[in-house]
Design an enzyme around this catalytic site. Structure first.
Site, mmCIF file in Angstrom:
data_model
loop_
_atom_site.group_PDB
_atom_site.id
_atom_site.type_symbol
_atom_site.label_atom_id
_atom_site.label_comp_id
_atom_site.label_asym_id
_atom_site.label_seq_id
_atom_site.Cartn_x
_atom_site.Cartn_y
_atom_site.Cartn_z
ATOM 1 N N TYR A 1 11.250 1.764 -1.904
ATOM 2 C CA TYR A 1 10.507 0.474 -2.111
ATOM 3 C C TYR A 1 9.137 0.909 -2.926
ATOM 4 O O TYR A 1 9.001 -0.003 -3.928
ATOM 5 C CB TYR A 1 10.072 0.059 -0.604
ATOM 6 C CG TYR A 1 9.346 -1.140 -0.497
ATOM 7 C CD1 TYR A 1 9.789 -2.374 -0.995
ATOM 8 C CD2 TYR A 1 8.078 -1.075 -0.301
ATOM 9 C CE1 TYR A 1 9.238 -3.559 -0.849
ATOM 10 C CE2 TYR A 1 7.370 -2.313 -0.013
ATOM 11 C CZ TYR A 1 7.943 -3.622 -0.563
ATOM 12 O OH TYR A 1 7.149 -4.905 -0.350
ATOM 13 N N HIS B 1 8.141 -4.468 10.895
ATOM 14 C CA HIS B 1 7.255 -3.585 10.870
ATOM 15 C C HIS B 1 6.610 -3.464 12.213
ATOM 16 O O HIS B 1 6.832 -4.301 13.239
ATOM 17 C CB HIS B 1 6.058 -4.126 10.064
ATOM 18 C CG HIS B 1 6.295 -3.792 8.580
ATOM 19 N ND1 HIS B 1 6.728 -4.841 7.709
ATOM 20 C CD2 HIS B 1 6.322 -2.848 7.823
ATOM 21 C CE1 HIS B 1 7.083 -4.246 6.638
ATOM 22 N NE2 HIS B 1 6.659 -2.883 6.529
ATOM 23 N N SER C 1 0.844 -1.124 -0.149
ATOM 24 C CA SER C 1 0.010 0.183 0.015
ATOM 25 C C SER C 1 0.767 1.257 -0.095
ATOM 26 O O SER C 1 0.384 2.210 -0.262
ATOM 27 C CB SER C 1 -0.844 0.128 1.197
ATOM 28 O OG SER C 1 -0.162 -0.242 2.413
ATOM 29 N N CYS C 2 1.992 1.192 0.180
ATOM 30 C CA CYS C 2 2.916 2.295 0.139
ATOM 31 C C CYS C 2 3.341 2.664 -1.156
ATOM 32 O O CYS C 2 3.893 3.876 -1.376
ATOM 33 C CB CYS C 2 4.440 2.156 0.962
ATOM 34 S SG CYS C 2 5.491 1.026 -0.024
HETATM 35 P P1 GDP Z 1 5.052 1.934 7.872
HETATM 36 O O1 GDP Z 1 3.367 1.610 7.754
HETATM 37 O O2 GDP Z 1 5.609 1.915 6.317
HETATM 38 O O3 GDP Z 1 5.019 3.257 8.423
HETATM 39 O O4 GDP Z 1 5.916 0.826 8.616
HETATM 40 P P2 GDP Z 1 6.050 0.483 10.104
HETATM 41 O O5 GDP Z 1 5.090 -0.686 10.261
HETATM 42 O O6 GDP Z 1 7.450 0.329 10.242
HETATM 43 O O7 GDP Z 1 5.361 1.474 11.041
HETATM 44 C C1 GDP Z 1 4.142 1.963 11.175
HETATM 45 C C2 GDP Z 1 3.978 2.793 12.353
HETATM 46 O O8 GDP Z 1 4.263 2.322 13.615
HETATM 47 C C3 GDP Z 1 4.904 4.176 12.075
HETATM 48 O O9 GDP Z 1 4.263 5.229 12.410
HETATM 49 C C4 GDP Z 1 6.039 3.923 13.269
HETATM 50 O O10 GDP Z 1 6.747 5.029 13.740
HETATM 51 C C5 GDP Z 1 5.338 3.129 14.215
HETATM 52 N N1 GDP Z 1 5.622 2.406 15.369
HETATM 53 C C6 GDP Z 1 5.665 2.622 16.571
HETATM 54 N N2 GDP Z 1 6.682 1.653 17.205
HETATM 55 C C7 GDP Z 1 7.376 0.927 16.293
HETATM 56 C C8 GDP Z 1 8.361 0.006 16.196
HETATM 57 O O11 GDP Z 1 8.954 -0.343 17.163
HETATM 58 N N3 GDP Z 1 8.603 -0.308 15.325
HETATM 59 C C9 GDP Z 1 8.151 0.082 13.887
HETATM 60 N N4 GDP Z 1 8.953 -0.303 12.710
HETATM 61 N N5 GDP Z 1 7.429 0.990 13.808
HETATM 62 C C10 GDP Z 1 6.941 1.554 14.679
#
Ligand code: GDP
Length: 316
Positions: free
Chosen positions: A141, A184, A113-114
């Site tokens: 990506y 994630h 979805s990105c």
């Molecule tokens: P995105 O959906 O591409 O942004 O990928 P992520 O799943 O990595 O991050 C989703 C959201 O979760 C972002 O706002 C991150 O800042 C938040 N987030 C909070 N804690 C974490 C963590 O420990 N790891 C990651 N990856 N994201 C986190």
């Protein structure tokens, strides 16, 4: 329009070790498929054009699930853009071109979805593609993934290949990546709360402000949607695969805490990026074809934590 893959027909799942590929293999095998083809990275480097062409022409799959790629969360994406671009562009280009040469009848290419603009109207409809600037933390990506969609469309229009693209929302489930540097958010939270529970730590740090909203789909639901689309969908452009509801990261953190370490306090680290403010797909087209998800988020978090507990030793 239904495309029937016989239970003895060879079906190649590219990327079978990953979260998505392993779920598709489980699904196909559960449906009785006896000829699911896979290759590990040491057997077949998908970035190697000659190797991919040779492998597909030797194995002659009827259908291909192209779900391989270099993937990662917000930190990995923003710090390793060259790898995300090179690996993914090469993998998509090699597999799609080799599939054409090998006469593969159907190929399902999975994006993310990105690919949609950072500030796309919510829920995001398929026609939002390329209507605005991408989210900078995952632009590399997204550009590679958009190239894959355009390749499927180009091969369809120029060569008549019945290759389709599907765009899933944020996924989670068994075989996810629980490494905090590249994972994630959902597996990261499971790991963080579990680490804190084990060490007796009372507080868990969540990145960003907790306000971004994300939609989460269990990977077993995704696999069921992919198999459904392979059989029932044959059009250019990408089709969204979502759960239909999103939650704030703070709500997700609360949900994981309640399952894993109910007494923990949640602390926000606003020096870490929030990324896209909201990412909810409009999955009306898929629903109109007759597919629905079946695993709710609370149930999915609990079962994924069960899986993590059984496998945590191997993952550490
Ligand atoms: P995105 O959906 O591409 O942004 O990928 P992520 O799943 O990595 O991050 C989703 C959201 O979760 C972002 O706002 C991150 O800042 C938040 N987030 C909070 N804690 C974490 C963590 O420990 N790891 C990651 N990856 N994201 C986190």
């Amino acid at each position: 329009m239904t495309f029937v893959v016989g239970l003895d027909d060879p079906v190649f799942v590219a990327g079978h070790r990953g979260l998505v590929g392993s779920a598709i293999v489980r699904r196909l095998e559960a449906e009785g498929h006896r000829n699911v083809l896979t290759a590990t990275r040491s057997e077949l480097d998908l970035r190697d054009q000659g190797a991919v062409a040779g492998w597909l022409s030797a194995n002659q799959p009827r259908a291909v699930y192209l779900v391989a790629g270099t993937v990662g969360g917000i930190l990995a994406n923003s710090t390793r853009p060259a790898e995300f671009l090179y690996d993914n562009l090469m993998i998509h280009a090699n597999v799609i071109e080799a599939a054409r040469h090998a006469g593969v009848e159907r190929l399902l290419y999975l994006g993310s979805s990105c690919i949609y603009p950072r500030l796309a109207d919510q829920p995001i409809v398929e026609s939002a593609l390329l209507t605005g600037a991408l989210e900078p933390t995952n632009e590399a990506y997204a550009v590679a993934k958009i190239a894959g969609i355009k390749m499927c469309d180009a091969y369809r229009s120029q060569y008549g290949c019945r290759f389709i693209s599907a765009m899933p929302t944020n996924l989670y489930g068994p075989n996810d990546n629980f490494d905090l540097r590249s994972s994630h958010v959902l597996p990261a939270l499971i790991r963080k709360f579990d680490d804190a529970r084990r060490s007796g730590e009372g507080a868990v740090t969540v990145w960003g402000t907790g306000t971004p909203r994300r939609e989460f789909l269990h990977v077993d639901d995704l696999a069921s949607a992919c198999v459904f689309l392979m059989e029932h969908y044959d059009q250019p452009g990408q089709i969204n695969i979502g759960y239909g509801e999103d939650v704030a990261i703070s709500d997700l953190a609360g949900m994981v805490r309640d399952v894993v370490h109910p007494t923990a306090e949640i602390v926000y680290d606003s020096t870490k990026p929030d990324g896209t403010p909201r990412k909810l797909l409009d999955s009306t087209r898929l629903q109109e074809l007759g597919w629905r998800p079946s695993i709710g988020l609370e149930q999915g978090v609990a079962s994924t934590y069960e899986w993590y507990l059984q496998h945590a030793g191997e993952l550490r």
